[in-house]
Design an enzyme around this catalytic site. Structure first.
Site, mmCIF file in Angstrom:
data_model
loop_
_atom_site.group_PDB
_atom_site.id
_atom_site.type_symbol
_atom_site.label_atom_id
_atom_site.label_comp_id
_atom_site.label_asym_id
_atom_site.label_seq_id
_atom_site.Cartn_x
_atom_site.Cartn_y
_atom_site.Cartn_z
ATOM 1 N N LEU A 157 0.851 -1.296 0.038
ATOM 2 C CA LEU A 157 0.138 -0.163 0.092
ATOM 3 C C LEU A 157 0.865 1.185 0.028
ATOM 4 O O LEU A 157 0.446 2.189 -0.439
ATOM 5 C CB LEU A 157 -0.883 0.038 1.278
ATOM 6 N N TYR A 158 2.073 1.197 0.842
ATOM 7 C CA TYR A 158 3.062 2.400 0.576
ATOM 8 C C TYR A 158 3.270 2.709 -1.002
ATOM 9 O O TYR A 158 3.199 3.854 -1.373
ATOM 10 C CB TYR A 158 4.247 1.786 1.258
ATOM 11 N N ALA A 159 3.683 1.681 -1.683
ATOM 12 C CA ALA A 159 3.946 2.133 -2.955
ATOM 13 C C ALA A 159 2.674 2.562 -3.953
ATOM 14 O O ALA A 159 2.628 3.353 -4.593
ATOM 15 C CB ALA A 159 4.359 0.735 -3.854
#
Length: 336
Positions: free
Chosen positions: A151-153
């Protein structure tokens, strides 16, 4: 120039603030001092910046309604460098909501504020993690980035997409940069170099993923901020302006928007990085081999053609210089 840096108490934000102040700019630094890692370290960074008379500190979170609008209305910056984010690849598996709020809602608030108070150049910190499952090596900015692994990416890719839309709709000159494994003094405690240093000095074993064969395109922080400062001087032009600098350029055909890698293009194996750290510390590490965690990739490798064409240089500091600099800072700061 008057420059607003979000995330100014962060690792990169602190170094960028120092660089810009030394160059004679007035810097307003905004930070929310989240407790993702040691807030005391963030306070110490900001205190060092605040010692400069041309630095102004603003405390608050990107998600706070009206904060960014009010700040831009008052400061009227010439340039905004948006570094503030919820960082960490693995933490996004544990606390996804923090990434949605800081990286997506916060970025949306920022670009709305820039729309209301236009700037000469808006720069956005994305990440090499955006390449996700891309198998092509090296990672080229022209590669399709449609397979984020965390989810960071995904939140950073969302930020890139939002900025492109606003660049198109409101002619905001925008550069997004994807940086590669940044390290150096005042670094983040959740990063491998920091963790390994603390554990080796404490006589604790370190976890080495992928048997040490994973490769990272390590980028020394001074090289990174020098590149950001140079990119500030080259805002992209929209349709009808200066065209692409080459076939590798990501200049949008419909907006003053460009995406740029910042990395040296020289991947190093994790076990080689640990060897260099052991040499700098004068101690051996007890290595516990582990498989690659979910969301991690086996290799990162930046294509540097576009960065070199735009600013004439790429990060050059080798680990043999950068790691001892980090160790010297760590020993001084922590008395280790």
């Amino acid at each position: 120039m008057r420059i607003l840096v979000t995330g100014s108490a962060g690792f990169i934000g602190y170094h960028l603030g120092r660089h810009l102040l030394a160059a004679g700019h007035a810097v307003t630094g905004l930070d929310g001092f989240s407790d993702y890692y040691d807030v005391g370290l963030k306070r110490a960074r900001h205190a060092a910046l605040a010692a400069h008379p041309a630095f102004e500190a603003v405390e608050g979170r990107l998600e706070t309604e009206g904060l960014l609008l009010d700040t831009l209305a008052r400061v009227r910056p010439d340039v905004v460098v948006h570094l503030a984010a919820q960082a960490g690849v693995r933490h996004s598996l544990e606390n996804p909501g923090a990434y949605v709020q800081a990286n997506m809602v916060g970025t949306a608030n920022l670009i709305e504020a820039v729309r209301a108070h236009p700037v000469r150049h808006l720069l956005f910190a994305s990440t090499s993690s955006a390449y996700g499952g891309n198998a092509a090596i090296p990672f080229r900015e022209t590669d399709r980035a449609v397979s984020p692994l965390t989810l960071y990416a995904a939140s950073k890719l969302a930020g890139e997409a939002m900025l492109h839309a606003y660049a198109h709709l409101f002619a905001i000159p925008t550069t997004a940069f994807r940086f590669f494994t940044v390290y150096g003094p005042w670094g983040r405690p959740d990063m491998a170099l920091f963790l390994f240093t603390r554990k080796i000095l404490a006589g604790e074993p370190i976890e080495v993923f992928a048997g040490g064969a994973a490769e990272r395109d390590f980028t020394y922080v001074d090289d990174l901020v020098a590149a950001i400062a140079r990119l500030m001087e080259t805002p992209p032009e929209g349709p009808g302006g200066a065209g692409p600098v080459g076939p590798f350029d990501t200049l949008s055909p419909v907006a003053p928007y460009r995406l740029v890698n910042i990395g040296g293009g020289r991947p190093v194996r994790l076990d080689a990085m640990i060897d260099a750290l052991e040499a700098a510390l004068g101690r051996r590490a007890e290595r516990v081999l582990k498989p690659l965690p979910p969301g991690d990739v086996a290799r990162t490798h930046a294509s540097t053609e576009l960065l070199r064409a735009l600013i004439g240089a790429v990060p050059e500091t080798p680990l043999s210089v950068g790691i001892p600099a980090f160790v010297d800072w760590y020993r001084t700061y922590y008395g280790a």
